[in-house]
Design a protein around this motif. Structure first.
Motif: not given
Length: 286
Positions: A19-39
């Protein structure tokens, strides 16, 4: 799969650690998975998370809510696997389904083993999501009282087919519970997995409520179940009373051999003496 206690622990640890940390970069991932749901697309996620600050996380049911301030909420739901913090100077795992890199060099990753939602919402919009929108009271909510549970049992008993295990494991009727923790709840309550809800007396419901609350609190107090890990990759200290390791061994209460039953899509482990099905015979009784 994470259940309510693990999410409560993760929320607490996130508030203590990132808590309180600032995000430099967000990444949705590098390992595709058909049962991970992103919006969000990867580009949207990166653009919307950059420069956001981690706010106070909270858990409800089998969902974790992590504010990205200002204006957004990261939602992790119905997940299993690893939700981990990586201090500055350490490297995240080579594969992940979500990663937040912070400005101080530390990181936060999520890697699911089966399925799960990893979604980013404008603040408030997450409350409209299916399963969150209509969530019933959870065992850590003040509204989860004996009277509430009795009313829920009465409602579900109208079909005449609902059972004790179904109450704990199906359709998130009691959000946050799953098959793993249900075994110990039923054992503590002295209920057979196939016990019909319509047959429960008020005293049974009171025992069941106490077993739910005691089991949830026990898992949380011990840092989670021993077959799951926390934010720091440490296994929990809660030892299951009824699981595959108990099958064929003496019941911790009475010494009767613990049995295994396939029911409602999964294995049940129970003591045939302590958790008698009404009308069932026990050796030495007629």
């Amino acid at each position: 799969m994470f259940e309510l206690p693990e999410y409560v622990i993760l929320a607490r640890q996130i508030n203590e650690t990132i808590a309180g940390k600032v995000i430099q970069r967000g990444n949705l991932g590098n390992s595709p998975h058909r049962f991970v749901w992103y919006n969000r697309t990867a580009d949207e996620f990166e653009a919307l998370t950059k420069g956001k600050e981690i706010g106070p996380a909270r858990a409800r049911g089998r969902w974790l809510f992590v504010p990205l301030e200002p204006g957004y909420v990261l939602v992790l739901g119905e997940c299993g696997g690893r939700v981990l913090f990586h201090p500055a100077g350490s490297l995240p795992p080579p594969k992940y389904h979500l990663c937040l890199w912070f400005q101080d060099g530390s990181a936060f990753t999520v890697m699911t083993q089966m399925w799960g939602a990893m979604e980013l919402y404008a603040q408030g919009e997450e409350l409209k999501r299916q399963y969150i929108r209509d969530m019933r009271p959870t065992p850590t909510d003040p509204a989860f009282t004996v009277d509430y549970l009795a009313a829920l049992v009465a409602e579900l008993s109208q079909s005449g087919k609902r059972t004790a295990k179904g109450l704990l494991t199906q359709e998130q009727l009691i959000p946050g519970l799953g098959n793993a923790i249900a075994q110990d709840i039923l054992f503590r309550a002295g209920l057979h997995p196939k016990r019909l809800l319509a047959d429960l007396k008020r005293s049974d419901i009171r025992k069941l409520h106490g077993a739910i609350v005691a089991t949830i609190n026990g898992v949380i107090a011990n840092g989670g179940r021993n077959d799951e890990v926390d934010l720091h990759n440490a296994a929990g200290g809660y030892q299951h009373l009824m699981d595959k390791n108990a099958a064929g061994h003496p019941c911790p209460k009475c010494g009767t051999k613990v049995e295994k039953l396939q029911y409602l899509g999964g294995a049940c482990y129970f003591c045939p003496s302590c958790q008698r099905q009404p009308g069932a015979l026990v050796v030495g009784f007629e």
